[in-house]
Design an enzyme around this catalytic site. Structure first.
Site, PDB file in Angstrom:
ATOM      1  N   GLU A 293       0.829  -1.205   0.000  1.00 20.66           N
ATOM      2  CA  GLU A 293       0.000   0.000   0.000  1.00 20.66           C
ATOM      3  C   GLU A 293       0.866   1.258   0.000  1.00 20.66           C
ATOM      4  O   GLU A 293       1.159   1.821   1.059  1.00 20.66           O
ATOM      5  CB  GLU A 293      -0.940   0.017   1.214  1.00 20.66           C
ATOM      6  N   GLU A 385      -6.074  -7.256  -1.340  1.00 19.43           N
ATOM      7  CA  GLU A 385      -6.433  -7.212   0.081  1.00 19.43           C
ATOM      8  C   GLU A 385      -7.755  -6.485   0.240  1.00 19.43           C
ATOM      9  O   GLU A 385      -7.970  -5.437  -0.378  1.00 19.43           O
ATOM     10  CB  GLU A 385      -5.344  -6.479   0.885  1.00 19.43           C
TER      11      GLU A 385
HETATM   12  C1  IDC Z   1      -3.219  -4.130  10.174  1.00 17.49           C
HETATM   13  C2  IDC Z   1      -3.511  -5.321  11.061  1.00 17.49           C
HETATM   14  C3  IDC Z   1      -3.232  -4.937  12.489  1.00 17.49           C
HETATM   15  C4  IDC Z   1      -1.821  -4.434  12.611  1.00 17.49           C
HETATM   16  C5  IDC Z   1      -1.563  -3.302  11.631  1.00 17.49           C
HETATM   17  C6  IDC Z   1      -0.096  -2.940  11.692  1.00 17.49           C
HETATM   18  O1  IDC Z   1      -4.837  -5.751  10.866  1.00 17.49           O
HETATM   19  O2  IDC Z   1      -3.394  -6.075  13.355  1.00 17.49           O
HETATM   20  O3  IDC Z   1      -1.616  -3.942  13.931  1.00 17.49           O
HETATM   21  O4  IDC Z   1      -1.890  -3.704  10.322  1.00 17.49           O
HETATM   22  O5  IDC Z   1       0.290  -2.042  10.756  1.00 17.49           O
HETATM   23  C7  IDC Z   1      -4.184  -2.300   5.541  1.00 17.49           C
HETATM   24  C8  IDC Z   1      -2.836  -2.905   5.572  1.00 17.49           C
HETATM   25  C9  IDC Z   1      -2.744  -3.958   6.651  1.00 17.49           C
HETATM   26  C10 IDC Z   1      -3.541  -3.562   7.871  1.00 17.49           C
HETATM   27  C11 IDC Z   1      -5.012  -3.509   7.477  1.00 17.49           C
HETATM   28  C12 IDC Z   1      -5.968  -3.197   8.651  1.00 17.49           C
HETATM   29  O6  IDC Z   1      -2.435  -3.431   4.324  1.00 17.49           O
HETATM   30  O7  IDC Z   1      -1.385  -4.144   6.973  1.00 17.49           O
HETATM   31  O8  IDC Z   1      -3.374  -4.562   8.854  1.00 17.49           O
HETATM   32  N1  IDC Z   1      -5.158  -2.516   6.429  1.00 17.49           N
HETATM   33  O9  IDC Z   1      -5.664  -1.950   9.191  1.00 17.49           O
HETATM   34  N2  IDC Z   1      -4.632  -1.433   4.656  1.00 17.49           N
HETATM   35  C13 IDC Z   1      -5.868  -1.045   4.993  1.00 17.49           C
HETATM   36  C14 IDC Z   1      -6.228  -1.747   6.130  1.00 17.49           C
END
Ligand code: IDC
Length: 467
Positions: A293, A385
């Site tokens: 991202e 994702e």
């Molecule tokens: C989130 C995980 C969370 C963690 C965080 C850390 O769900 O447990 O603490 O990352 O950075 C994304 C990202 C993905 C995120 C997810 C939800 O690609 O890494 O995971 N998210 O926030 N993009 C939008 C949402």
């Protein structure tokens, strides 16, 4: 290593011919070709052909050469359109190398096959003029040190049916050149949830969920790859093997997130992808996702990153599909107030690529769906994702929005991977907390609301076309 270097014909011709009866000025012509085999295996090889224009500038060119052996064939090329008629191969330029200034070179690559010997090609000509140059038949890349060990995917599995994938127009196509949609799950961060990826959980994903795809989210920061490059590389490779053994595709996700500028990790990306692409080149089940991202950066920066990382992958694994993250957390720029037009107007200079789109159903609704519905007709998209909850990864499942999204993706045959196949204590996780401490990944008792909803969508029968 023994190197066979042969000089081709040595007559770069300066054709400044002037016919007395009909005065005209012809362009000076001449060319040099360097042909190199970068790797070779049983019955196949990868070659690079660097063609340098030694004459006046040309726009629109044709390179030809001949195979001495009837069993030699071009299988797939890049940076040019390659075709073969009898023993003669013709390469025509693509958009960005159509014009070659004096002294400029085009680097064409291809995978070839042979049945008996693989003798050197001959008679390289640019626009009909014989080129000087050299042919080097000794592979420059040693065979992988860590050869794949798992058995090939079984008949009837997603990889068994669809084989090597390629991008066709705005779709992902299977080995029969027919569009398909892959539906599957993303791991959580491998640095935190490795215990969730084992024989029992991957059997459940393949057999009960009937998933086509496992995305391996290898964070780069936050305790990920940068802290132990070889350890995380091995972890990803073993998940590729586990997916392959169950006939699932594996999407290797270089999970950049913070910082959002992918060029911060450019050197790490090159090192990582060179390694995994070399090791997994012969497999049919691998898809590369080069930046999860990107955020806080322009599309131009992302494009520049992609154009530096993709050649590293292509050099090792020429035929795999590569997915490029997009601006604003892979929102096609929408979260930054832009849209897909910036990509349509300035696409990544590479073939066989797709663009990533991510959504979290409780946060991203109709306005995002409108863009994706339109962008799906303009760009090859993959939802690498998405979550059924808010973009924090937590909160309640938005069933209506998730359903609207998945219906839209089904209509366009856009592939997807759901965040996450894990027991994280957050609404997006498919399993209840503690599940990964046990051995049951199959019963409905271990599923969260999101897990049950997504499993009900993913486990419906695939109808992959086979002719
Ligand atoms: C989130 C995980 C969370 C963690 C965080 C850390 O769900 O447990 O603490 O990352 O950075 C994304 C990202 C993905 C995120 C997810 C939800 O690609 O890494 O995971 N998210 O926030 N993009 C939008 C949402």
């Amino acid at each position: 290593m023994k190197r066979l270097t042969a000089l081709l014909a040595t007559c770069a011709t300066g054709l400044g011919l002037i016919a007395l009866s009909a005065p005209q000025v012809s362009a000076a012509t001449g060319c040099k070709v360097d042909y190199t085999i970068t790797s070779q295996w049983q019955g196949g090889f990868q070659a690079g052909v660097k063609v340098t224009n030694l004459g006046d500038p040309v726009t629109g060119w044709k390179l030809t050469f001949d195979w001495p052996d009837a069993g030699q064939k071009v299988v797939q090329g890049w940076n040019a359109t390659l075709s073969q008629s009898g023993s003669t191969v013709t390469a025509a330029p693509v958009d960005w190398n159509r014009t070659l200034a004096t002294g400029a070179a085009a680097d064409v690559g291809f995978v070839g096959s042979f049945t008996g010997a693989n003798p050197k090609p001959t008679s390289f000509k640019l626009n009909g003029v014989t080129c000087t140059g050299s042919v080097d038949q000794s592979p420059t890349t040693p065979p992988p040190t860590d050869p794949p060990t798992s058995p090939p995917p079984a008949n009837g599995t997603p990889v068994g049916v669809n084989g090597q994938l390629r991008v066709c127009g705005v779709n992902l196509c299977n080995q029969y050149n027919r569009p398909i949609q892959l539906r599957g799950m993303s791991t959580h961060g491998l640095q935190w949830f490795s215990k969730c990826y084992n024989t029992a959980s991957l059997d459940a994903l393949a057999k009960d969920w009937k998933a086509d795809l496992l995305r391996t989210a290898m964070y780069v920061q936050e305790g990920g790859y940068e802290t132990d490059p070889s350890g995380f590389t091995s972890k990803v490779n073993s998940l590729v093997d586990m997916a392959e053994a169950r006939g699932m595709y594996a999407m290797i996700d270089f999970h950049t997130l913070t910082p959002g500028d992918p060029t911060y990790n450019l050197d790490r990306a090159k090192t990582f992808f060179k390694s995994v692409a070399t090791r997994n080149a012969a497999k049919k089940n691998v898809i590369y996702e080069i930046a999860n991202e990107p955020n806080g950066v322009s599309w131009a920066t992302i494009k520049s990153y992609a154009e530096q990382v993709i050649p590293v992958i292509r050099a090792a694994d020429p035929d795999a599909v590569v997915i490029v993250g997009t601006r604003g957390w892979s929102s096609l720029g929408v979260s930054d107030g832009a849209d897909e037009s910036e990509i349509v107007n300035n696409p990544v200079n590479a073939t066989n690529i797709m663009y990533a789109f991510h959504f979290y159903a409780a946060s991203h609704t109709d306005s995002y769906r409108t863009v994706v519905n339109r962008a799906a007709t303009r760009l090859p998209l993959f939802v690498t994702e998405f979550g059924s909850v808010t973009y924090t990864g937590g909160g309640a499942v938005d069933r209506a929005s998730t359903t609207a999204w998945l219906d839209l993706l089904d209509r366009h045959k856009i592939g997807y991977a759901n965040w996450t196949y894990s027991d994280a204590d957050e609404g997006s996780a498919a399993f209840k907390p503690g599940t990964c401490n046990g051995t049951d990944y199959s019963s409905s008792a271990v599923l969260t609301e999101s897990g049950a909803l997504i499993k009900s969508r993913i486990s419906t029968a695939d109808s992959f076309p086979t002719s």
